[in-house]
Design an enzyme around this catalytic site. Structure first.
Site, PDB file in Angstrom:
ATOM      1  N   GLU A 133       0.889  -1.173   0.000  1.00 42.55           N
ATOM      2  CA  GLU A 133       0.000   0.000   0.000  1.00 42.55           C
ATOM      3  C   GLU A 133       0.923   1.218   0.000  1.00 42.55           C
ATOM      4  OE1 GLU A 133      -3.185   0.029  -0.270  1.00 42.55           O
ATOM      5  OE2 GLU A 133      -4.113  -1.617   0.825  1.00 42.55           O
ATOM      6  N   CYS A 193      -2.666   9.202   3.139  1.00 42.59           N
ATOM      7  CA  CYS A 193      -2.213   8.654   1.844  1.00 42.59           C
ATOM      8  C   CYS A 193      -3.144   9.101   0.724  1.00 42.59           C
ATOM      9  CB  CYS A 193      -2.102   7.141   1.908  1.00 42.59           C
ATOM     10  SG  CYS A 193      -3.617   6.310   2.392  1.00 42.59           S
TER      11      CYS A 193
HETATM   12  P1  NAD Z   1       8.560   4.358   4.744  1.00 47.76           P
HETATM   13  O1  NAD Z   1       8.564   3.601   3.461  1.00 47.76           O
HETATM   14  O2  NAD Z   1       9.687   5.251   5.044  1.00 47.76           O
HETATM   15  O3  NAD Z   1       8.457   3.348   5.989  1.00 47.76           O
HETATM   16  C1  NAD Z   1       7.383   2.452   6.140  1.00 47.76           C
HETATM   17  C2  NAD Z   1       7.823   1.291   7.016  1.00 47.76           C
HETATM   18  O4  NAD Z   1       8.819   0.525   6.344  1.00 47.76           O
HETATM   19  C3  NAD Z   1       8.440   1.700   8.346  1.00 47.76           C
HETATM   20  O5  NAD Z   1       7.956   0.821   9.342  1.00 47.76           O
HETATM   21  C4  NAD Z   1       9.941   1.502   8.106  1.00 47.76           C
HETATM   22  O6  NAD Z   1      10.651   1.254   9.286  1.00 47.76           O
HETATM   23  C5  NAD Z   1       9.925   0.289   7.195  1.00 47.76           C
HETATM   24  N1  NAD Z   1      11.114   0.115   6.342  1.00 47.76           N
HETATM   25  C6  NAD Z   1      11.998   1.064   5.943  1.00 47.76           C
HETATM   26  N2  NAD Z   1      12.914   0.494   5.119  1.00 47.76           N
HETATM   27  C7  NAD Z   1      12.590  -0.815   4.991  1.00 47.76           C
HETATM   28  C8  NAD Z   1      13.144  -1.912   4.258  1.00 47.76           C
HETATM   29  N3  NAD Z   1      14.214  -1.772   3.478  1.00 47.76           N
HETATM   30  N4  NAD Z   1      12.523  -3.115   4.344  1.00 47.76           N
HETATM   31  C9  NAD Z   1      11.414  -3.269   5.088  1.00 47.76           C
HETATM   32  N5  NAD Z   1      10.856  -2.273   5.822  1.00 47.76           N
HETATM   33  C10 NAD Z   1      11.426  -1.059   5.760  1.00 47.76           C
HETATM   34  O7  NAD Z   1       7.167   5.151   4.751  1.00 47.76           O
HETATM   35  P2  NAD Z   1       6.634   6.215   5.850  1.00 47.76           P
HETATM   36  O8  NAD Z   1       7.359   7.497   5.677  1.00 47.76           O
HETATM   37  O9  NAD Z   1       6.582   5.555   7.172  1.00 47.76           O
HETATM   38  O10 NAD Z   1       5.113   6.407   5.371  1.00 47.76           O
HETATM   39  C11 NAD Z   1       4.650   7.492   4.600  1.00 47.76           C
HETATM   40  C12 NAD Z   1       4.266   6.997   3.214  1.00 47.76           C
HETATM   41  O11 NAD Z   1       3.289   5.972   3.324  1.00 47.76           O
HETATM   42  C13 NAD Z   1       3.625   8.091   2.347  1.00 47.76           C
HETATM   43  O12 NAD Z   1       4.181   8.029   1.051  1.00 47.76           O
HETATM   44  C14 NAD Z   1       2.146   7.679   2.296  1.00 47.76           C
HETATM   45  O13 NAD Z   1       1.446   8.076   1.135  1.00 47.76           O
HETATM   46  C15 NAD Z   1       2.242   6.192   2.385  1.00 47.76           C
HETATM   47  N6  NAD Z   1       0.998   5.626   2.889  1.00 47.76           N
HETATM   48  C16 NAD Z   1       0.259   4.831   2.060  1.00 47.76           C
HETATM   49  C17 NAD Z   1      -0.942   4.302   2.510  1.00 47.76           C
HETATM   50  C18 NAD Z   1      -1.781   3.412   1.632  1.00 47.76           C
HETATM   51  O14 NAD Z   1      -2.667   2.763   2.164  1.00 47.76           O
HETATM   52  N7  NAD Z   1      -1.545   3.345   0.341  1.00 47.76           N
HETATM   53  C19 NAD Z   1      -1.377   4.592   3.814  1.00 47.76           C
HETATM   54  C20 NAD Z   1      -0.591   5.413   4.626  1.00 47.76           C
HETATM   55  C21 NAD Z   1       0.599   5.919   4.165  1.00 47.76           C
END
Ligand code: NAD
Length: 473
Positions: free
Chosen positions: A242, A276
């Site tokens: 997502e 999001c």
């Molecule tokens: P992010 O990708 O930085 O981190 C998300 C999660 O992934 C965190 O728990 C992080 O610790 C983990 N992570 C980081 N690197 C990783 C790796 N290499 N392998 C596995 N896990 C890893 O995202 P964020 O800044 O926490 O979230 C914001 C983003 O999420 C925005 O772009 C937003 O649009 C999106 N978002 C999407 C939805 C949806 O349903 N489509 C909902 C909410 C937020």
């Protein structure tokens, strides 16, 4: 008294030698120590989940749903504590934190009534084919920071109602409420079924690689999503992504602005735009542009003020963390450098004494190829563009690299639906700002995702579908 936080492994509370703290986005004060899970903690959690899966996977949907009701009741009983913790770590106001907690309760209850059932997929005189849905195993739920409870809750309830065990990894920016929720849920499910580990990218990467985990459900940025998918390929894990959106909102010339403007203000600035599916690009018909902009600015200036007191009844707040604060500030600075028309907001320095605060900012008619229009801002800055030709605006709305949500406003529902069907997005809302529905499939087209969650189709991605071919004679 200072709250304490633990990793929860096999229903046991585990501290650790290494801790990290979260910065309060309202004040920049450091909050509470929180233990970082070690590799040994992670291995123990996977082993506990695999052991628990042996019996948990054999329970009936009804048995699991009865436990989801208990879980929802437990969240309700602890709602004040959870909302208080969540408000501190996210910077949300009291009412926004209550919304996150309340939605987690409602969502758990929804899935306590809606699970997967066997279905006949084919039948003739000779054979009946019944599709059954069997759990995958251990699910790794990797979560973002913008709605910590509701977004981890959907992964948890989807996993549990389908008979999987789940290990949740909250964002390191917002670990506390999720860890407290899992701690408080101990005793509801058999040990090992519902666990939580605190950690960052390293732990997330370990989860995507471990052969004992059968599925990863990830919510976050597109860049991380691509890494997750590549890593999951090594063990052929099932994966749901997502990811980010850059939602277009199209306002048709006959839209009722008295209703559309408040709705679009909420679409853009609810939770300071950190949604999001926030409305991230507003396309208004040229014939009503000036009137619309004037009304939107008034609505935003009166309804989305910075209020540093978290008990103020506001759905606006600070940016959640310094990293995102710098991203959004950079986008506003880029608008200033290029001389774009900032009609309200725009300050990026010394907005308040402390904290990651930015004022709600509206930019009129930035170029289509500007960073603000082409990239997801995920914060309180909104471009308002104009259009006069429908084919042209549909083309501009449909991006090559994103397709999460969109919205259309018109007094004519049929006309709005016709335009909505032309938009390349996983969900399109008509005459309302973008709010996912627990029962409706939620997914991103193009780079905004891979698979999806919620509703029956979402649950199917937490199961294998196994067909029984039963002869009739
Ligand atoms: P992010 O990708 O930085 O981190 C998300 C999660 O992934 C965190 O728990 C992080 O610790 C983990 N992570 C980081 N690197 C990783 C790796 N290499 N392998 C596995 N896990 C890893 O995202 P964020 O800044 O926490 O979230 C914001 C983003 O999420 C925005 O772009 C937003 O649009 C999106 N978002 C999407 C939805 C949806 O349903 N489509 C909902 C909410 C937020």
């Amino acid at each position: 008294m200072q709250p304490q936080f633990f990793n929860v492994i096999n229903d046991e509370l585990r501290g650790g030698e290494k801790n990290h703290t979260v910065t309060d986005p309202r004040t920049e004060d450091e909050l509470w120590p929180c233990p970082i899970a070690t590799t040994a903690d992670f291995e123990d959690a996977v082993a506990a989940a695999q052991a628990a899966f042996e019996t948990w996977s054999k329970t009936t949907v009804a048995e699991r749903q009865a436990l989801l009701v208990k879980m929802a009741e437990n969240i309700k009983q602890n709602a004040e504590e959870l909302a208080g913790i969540l408000a501190k770590e996210t910077g949300k106001s009291k009412i926004l934190a209550d919304i996150d907690v309340g939605a987690a309760i409602a969502q758990s209850l929804y899935y306590s009534k809606n699970g997967l059932e066997d279905e006949v997929q084919f039948e003739d005189d000779n054979v009946k084919v019944i599709a059954t849905h069997v759990p995958i195993g251990v699910v790794g739920a990797i979560c973002p920071w913008n709605f910590p409870l509701i977004l981890s809750n959907i992964k948890v309830v989807s996993s549990l109602v389908t008979g999987n065990c789940v290990i949740v990894k909250p964002s390191p920016f917002t670990p506390y409420a999720v860890m407290k929720w899992v701690e408080l849920s101990r005793g509801i499910f058999p040990p090992g079924v519902f666990q939580v580990l605190n950690g960052g990218a390293d732990l997330g990467a370990l989860m995507t690689l471990h052969p004992g985990i059968g599925k990863i459900s990830f919510t976050g940025t597109i860049a991380t999503g691509k890494r997750v998918m590549a890593s999951c390929a090594k063990t052929l894990k099932k994966v749901t992504l997502e990811l980010a959106g850059n939602d277009a909102c199209i306002v048709l010339p006959d839209a009722d602005l008295s209703k559309a403007v408040p709705s679009i203000a909420s679409g853009g600035f609810f939770n300071a735009g950190q949604v999001c599916v926030a409305s991230k690009r507003i396309y208004v018909h040229e014939s009503i542009y000036d009137d619309f902009l004037d009304r939107l600015v008034k609505e935003v200036e009166s309804g989305y003020k910075i209020q540093e007191d978290h008990s103020a009844p506001s759905v606006f707040g600070p940016v959640d963390n310094r990293m995102q604060y710098d991203v959004v500030r950079g986008i506003i600075e880029d608008c200033k450098r290029n001389g774009y028309n900032i009609v309200t907001g725009g300050e990026t320095e010394g907005v308040t004494g402390k904290g990651f605060w930015l004022p709600p900012t509206i930019v009129s008619r930035p170029p289509e190829d500007s960073v603000l229009v082409q990239e997801e801002q995920f914060g309180p800055v909104l471009p308002v563009l104009s259009w006069s030709d429908e084919d042209d605006v549909v083309k501009r709305a449909n991006l090559a690299n994103a397709g999460l949500g969109a919205s259309v406003y018109s007094s004519d529902l049929k006309e709005a639906e016709r335009v909505a069907r032309r938009l390349e997005a996983g969900s399109v809302w008509i005459n309302q700002s973008e709010r996912p529905n627990f029962g409706a499939y939620f997914s991103g087209l193009k780079d905004s995702g891979f698979g999806g969650e919620m509703g029956k189709q979402g649950l199917l991605s937490y199961s294998y579908t196994k067909c029984l071919h039963i002869p009739k004679n």
